[in-house]
Design an enzyme around this catalytic site. Structure first.
Site, PDB file in Angstrom:
ATOM      1  N   ASN A 111     -20.520  30.196  18.796  1.00  0.00           N
ATOM      2  CA  ASN A 111     -20.008  31.591  18.273  1.00  0.00           C
ATOM      3  C   ASN A 111     -21.319  32.382  18.058  1.00  0.00           C
ATOM      4  O   ASN A 111     -21.272  33.434  17.273  1.00  0.00           O
ATOM      5  CB  ASN A 111     -19.406  31.311  16.664  1.00  0.00           C
ATOM      6  CG  ASN A 111     -18.164  30.498  16.816  1.00  0.00           C
ATOM      7  OD1 ASN A 111     -17.566  30.486  17.528  1.00  0.00           O
ATOM      8  ND2 ASN A 111     -18.141  29.836  15.709  1.00  0.00           N
ATOM      9  N   ARG A 112     -22.348  32.444  18.933  1.00  0.00           N
ATOM     10  CA  ARG A 112     -23.347  33.185  18.944  1.00  0.00           C
ATOM     11  C   ARG A 112     -24.123  33.138  17.743  1.00  0.00           C
ATOM     12  O   ARG A 112     -24.981  34.340  17.424  1.00  0.00           O
ATOM     13  CB  ARG A 112     -22.899  34.558  19.589  1.00  0.00           C
ATOM     14  CG  ARG A 112     -22.087  34.615  20.840  1.00  0.00           C
ATOM     15  CD  ARG A 112     -22.066  35.786  21.359  1.00  0.00           C
ATOM     16  NE  ARG A 112     -21.095  35.443  22.511  1.00  0.00           N
ATOM     17  CZ  ARG A 112     -21.371  35.658  23.903  1.00  0.00           C
ATOM     18  NH1 ARG A 112     -22.378  35.992  23.989  1.00  0.00           N
ATOM     19  NH2 ARG A 112     -20.478  35.492  24.746  1.00  0.00           N
ATOM     20  N   LEU A 113     -24.136  32.234  17.027  1.00  0.00           N
ATOM     21  CA  LEU A 113     -24.867  32.122  15.919  1.00  0.00           C
ATOM     22  C   LEU A 113     -26.381  31.206  15.766  1.00  0.00           C
ATOM     23  O   LEU A 113     -26.527  30.374  15.449  1.00  0.00           O
ATOM     24  CB  LEU A 113     -24.261  31.351  14.769  1.00  0.00           C
ATOM     25  CG  LEU A 113     -22.948  32.275  14.267  1.00  0.00           C
ATOM     26  CD1 LEU A 113     -22.004  31.381  13.329  1.00  0.00           C
ATOM     27  CD2 LEU A 113     -22.910  33.538  13.939  1.00  0.00           C
TER      28      LEU A 113
END
Ligand SMILES: Cc1cc2nc3c(=O)[nH]c(=O)nc-3n(C[C@H](O)[C@H](O)[C@H](O)COP(=O)(O)O)c2cc1C
Length: 205
Positions: free
Chosen positions: A183-185
């Protein structure tokens, strides 16, 4: 999870970014299909125009990183007029990236000679025959030059290093480690040189 930083264990808890760099490079040597030492080199020309291309990391000191190239090439000219560069390693197999910034200087002649003599014969001849980044009229022109230098330097044990071919040493003041998270974290750890010690900061992705 690393207790101190809250980051993934791959970030370790190192004071010295070179130790972490070498650890990640070892991981990449195991997982990449080829050229784990490939990186993108960014330079800036006299007009302030950035340019970039892939090179191979071919040496290290306790202060920095070494790569080799033709000093009269586009990048060679950029680095001569503006001796600052940025390197970026990306390992798809690990989903990790390392960004490095710093000034560059030429390695000493002995270091360049030693590395040059370790290269395969054909690569040493190529260094003589290629006017890297110059326009060529026809491929034959290059192949003729390869033949000419093979004749001139027919003894593989005696090919001198061309004056225009050498190594640059980049002394980083910043090294950033990045790891993909779903989730692009993503996770980022940035080392900055303050005086003689490295300061560590976690960055937002
Ligand atoms: C995997 C890979 C490794 C490369 N390694 C080098 C290298 O170590 N040195 C080099 O001069 N060019 C290397 N090249 C070629 C450069 O990307 C580039 O085409 C060449 O150096 C000319 O760049 P310039 O015109 O910006 O000077 C490599 C290319 C690839 C794709």
């Amino acid at each position: 999870m690393n207790q101190k930083s809250g980051l993934d264990p791959v970030f370790k808890d190192e004071k010295n970014p070179f130790i972490l760099f070498n650890g990640w490079m070892k991981d990449a040597e195991k997982s990449e299909i080829n050229d784990p030492n490939a990186f993108n080199l960014a330079t800036v020309d006299t007009f302030g125009q950035p340019d970039n291309r892939i090179l191979l990391l071919k040496g290290q000191t306790d202060k920095g990183f070494i790569f080799y190239t033709n000093l009269q090439s586009k990048k060679g000219r950029d680095l001569k007029s503006n001796p600052k560069a940025s390197m970026c390693f990306h390992w798809k197999s690990l989903q990790r990236q390392i960004r490095i910034q710093g000034p560059v200087e030429l390695v000493d002649k002995k270091t360049a000679d030693t590395y040059f003599s370790s290269r395969p014969y054909e690569s040493r001849i190529g260094a003589w025959a290629s006017s890297q980044s110059e326009v060529m009229k026809h491929r034959d022109e290059f192949e003729d030059k390869v033949k000419k230098f093979k004749k001139q330097y027919s003894d593989p044990n005696n090919v001198p290093r061309p004056e225009h071919w050498s190594g640059w040493h980049l002394t980083p003041f910043k090294i950033e480690f990045w790891k993909e998270v779903e989730n692009r974290l993503h996770q980022r750890l940035c080392y900055s040189l303050i005086g003689t010690s490295w300061n560590k900061e976690i960055l937002y992705p």
